[in-house]
Enzyme design. Structure first.
Site, PDB file in Angstrom:
ATOM      1  N   SER A  24     -53.581 -43.876   2.676  1.00 44.29           N
ATOM      2  CA  SER A  24     -54.864 -45.070   2.415  1.00 44.29           C
ATOM      3  C   SER A  24     -56.101 -44.473   1.820  1.00 44.29           C
ATOM      4  O   SER A  24     -56.814 -45.465   1.274  1.00 44.29           O
ATOM      5  CB  SER A  24     -54.999 -45.776   3.948  1.00 44.29           C
ATOM      6  OG  SER A  24     -53.981 -46.714   3.832  1.00 44.29           O
TER       7      SER A  24
ATOM      8  N   LYS B 283     -66.022 -47.994   5.535  1.00 45.55           N
ATOM      9  CA  LYS B 283     -64.775 -48.796   5.544  1.00 45.55           C
ATOM     10  C   LYS B 283     -64.878 -49.613   6.764  1.00 45.55           C
ATOM     11  O   LYS B 283     -65.301 -49.175   7.996  1.00 45.55           O
ATOM     12  CB  LYS B 283     -63.532 -48.026   5.624  1.00 45.55           C
ATOM     13  CG  LYS B 283     -62.226 -48.484   5.744  1.00 45.55           C
ATOM     14  CD  LYS B 283     -60.966 -47.641   5.765  1.00 45.55           C
ATOM     15  CE  LYS B 283     -59.684 -48.199   5.580  1.00 45.55           C
ATOM     16  NZ  LYS B 283     -58.430 -47.362   5.575  1.00 45.55           N
TER      17      LYS B 283
ATOM     18  N   SER C  58     -54.932 -48.662   2.270  1.00 50.50           N
ATOM     19  CA  SER C  58     -55.747 -49.513   2.503  1.00 50.50           C
ATOM     20  C   SER C  58     -57.054 -49.687   2.394  1.00 50.50           C
ATOM     21  O   SER C  58     -57.960 -50.500   2.555  1.00 50.50           O
ATOM     22  CB  SER C  58     -55.435 -49.570   4.095  1.00 50.50           C
ATOM     23  OG  SER C  58     -55.914 -48.227   4.789  1.00 50.50           O
TER      24      SER C  58
HETATM   25  N1  GLN Z   1     -49.609 -47.918   2.929  1.00 47.23           N
HETATM   26  C1  GLN Z   1     -49.304 -47.136   4.206  1.00 47.23           C
HETATM   27  C2  GLN Z   1     -49.001 -48.400   5.219  1.00 47.23           C
HETATM   28  O1  GLN Z   1     -48.947 -49.422   4.984  1.00 47.23           O
HETATM   29  C3  GLN Z   1     -50.468 -46.346   4.725  1.00 47.23           C
HETATM   30  C4  GLN Z   1     -51.284 -46.852   5.160  1.00 47.23           C
HETATM   31  C5  GLN Z   1     -52.575 -45.973   5.619  1.00 47.23           C
HETATM   32  O2  GLN Z   1     -52.832 -44.954   5.262  1.00 47.23           O
HETATM   33  N2  GLN Z   1     -53.475 -46.618   6.536  1.00 47.23           N
HETATM   34  O3  GLN Z   1     -48.784 -48.119   6.512  1.00 47.23           O
END
Ligand code: GLN
Length: 488
Positions: free
Chosen positions: A177, A76, A153
């Site tokens: 995410s 990532k 994400s």
């Molecule tokens: N969807 C969540 C957010 O927008 C989680 C994002 C994440 O876990 N990095 O914050």
């Protein structure tokens, strides 16, 4: 070769049936063929990959093979990689080339893996469809013509693994995410216990919630990745001593008269989910029952407030963490008339809309007028949720719940920011509590798309989480290779 799981590939590498260079070439060909369409990589590193693979074959020939020697993986693009651009999918870091290696990516190097590239994500990991990426959204390899989200994400990682453009990948999970994108692309995504995997060198979003973890095609593969990712890191103050180890197939926790109490969260019963999710959830629960699990109802009274608490705490921490991007020390710099003007112009140009929204919210909830009513209140809710999980785990050993309400949506679904936030309902509570949770495929919906269930455990019960996840994986028994792209 791209149809082999990580476990199977390692067996064939070790037996000499295939070489790391051959395996890597197979993946590089896939990247060449589908990489642009899926947009799953921000940066590909084919030369590095072939060099890694050749070195791996040499080690194996010398009888010196490492744990994951020759496995081609995606990292990532939030993990700093020495000499390789690390963008966090932001214009702010578009040209940032770190001089250091994150602990996690170093562990992959030490385990002998081959780096295929840096996978796409939401900008600074803030988002749910990977649409906030400065480099455009990745798409799901499932029903490709529909341009469905691969989630976020860690959407570049799930797109790459589901589409056969990496054998496995890393993700980070601050509020879901890893688990949400894995669930809607038919993959296994594990958010380990907070502190099990080091955050050192991983671009920070919300430090008390950020959790690196594996994204793979099978539970066994997730165990192998976690085996190298876990471990205490003296460079990271929240890293914990632990003895997580998983060097082979994940072992059964049910059957042969073994006793296990599996909890189902009462409060989630009233949340609207798709009919498919409902049916598959019930099916898998009844499978677990027939394997000898005792199903118990547990209550996490404040769990539906987790979203509100998360969307205060995460932006608050982000506003502090992202203050370092000021045009002076890192990344983009847009000259202004004076130093404040430079700060302003740099941050206005470098951050996208969603990141700016979070920074404004985060700054507001930390202001002296709002601190008590917002931030402290959210911190209290967080404590209550963590305590409720502790109490629930006195009545059961593990908890099972949906990973999402439904299947992947088209990228251009036109959701508002609040509608995006609401998609995190099933995942954020586990981050607030710091407990391990693994999303595992639980079946295919009527529309042919995969759905996932989460297995949730006590802190440092990561192995048992994987064990129960494996039973669900076996019971669901789906083919998680999307037809359109895996050439079936
Ligand atoms: N969807 C969540 C957010 O927008 C989680 C994002 C994440 O876990 N990095 O914050």
């Amino acid at each position: 070769m791209i149809n082999l799981t990580l476990t199977e590939s390692l067996q064939k590498l070790n037996s000499g049936e295939i070489s790391a260079v051959e395996l890597t070439r197979a993946y590089l060909n896939r990247i060449e063929k589908y990489g642009a369409d899926l947009n799953c990589y921000i940066t590909t590193t084919p030369e590095r990959a072939l060099a890694d693979a050749a070195a791996s074959d040499a080690r194996r020939a010398a009888g010196d093979a490492k744990f994951l020697d020759g496995a081609p993986i995606a990292m990532k693009d939030l993990f700093a990689t020495r000499g390789i651009r690390t963008t966090a999918a932001s214009r702010m870091l578009e040209n940032f080339v770190p001089e250091y290696e994150s602990t996690i990516s170093q562990k992959f190097i030490d385990a002998g893996t081959v780096l295929l590239g840096k996978s796409n994500l939401d900008e600074f990991a803030m988002g749910t469809f990977s649409k906030t990426s400065y480099f455009g959204a990745p798409i799901s390899p499932w029903q490709m013509e529909r341009r469905l989200t691969a989630g976020g994400s860690s959407g570049g990682s799930t797109s790459a693994v589901a589409g056969g453009l990496a054998i496995a990948a890393t993700g980070t999970d601050t509020g879901g995410s890893i688990r949400f994108p894995a669930a809607i692309t038919g993959l296994v995504g594990m958010k380990p216990t907070y502190g099990l995997c080091s955050r050192w060198g991983c671009v920070a979003f919300a430090s008390s919630l950020d959790t690196p973890g594996p994204i793979t095609r099978t539970v066994d593969d997730a165990g192998l990745l976690l085996n190298i990712m876990a471990g205490h890191d003296s460079k990271e103050s929240t890293s914990c001593e632990n003895n997580f180890s998983c060097t082979g197939p994940v072992q059964p926790i049910l059957g042969d008269g073994k006793k296990l109490r599996v909890g189902v969260i009462q409060e989630f019963a009233n949340v609207e989910i798709s009919d498919d999710m409902k049916t598959l959830f019930e099916k898998r629960i009844s499978d677990l029952k027939s394997m000898g699990a005792e199903i118990v109802e547990v209550s996490i009274p404040n769990i539906l407030d987790a979203l509100a608490a998360y969307y205060i705490i995460a932006p608050a921490e982000a506003s502090s963490n992202l203050s370092r991007y000021d045009g002076m020390r890192y990344g983009l710099r847009v000259e202004g008339n004076d130093i404040y003007d430079t700060f302003r112009k740099t941050r206005a140009a470098g951050f996208g809309d969603e990141v700016q929204r979070r920074l404004i919210v985060g700054t507001a909830v930390l202001s002296s007028e709002s601190y008590d009513v917002y931030f402290m209140q959210a911190a209290r809710v967080r404590r209550m949720i963590a305590d409720s999980f502790d109490a629930a785990f006195k009545q059961c050993d593990l908890i099972v719940c949906p990973s999402s309400a439904g299947t992947a949506m088209p990228l251009d679904s036109g959701l508002t920011p609040l509608e995006f936030y609401a998609l995190d309902l099933f995942t954020v509570a586990m981050n607030l509590a710091g407990i391990p949770a693994c999303s595992v495929p639980c079946g295919l919906a009527q529309n042919g798309l995969p759905l996932g269930l989460q297995v949730v455990g006590r802190r440092f019960d990561d192995m048992r989480v994987l064990q129960l996840a494996k039973h669900i994986e076996t019971a669901a028994n789906i083919d998680n290779r999307p037809t359109t792209i895996m050439g079936k």
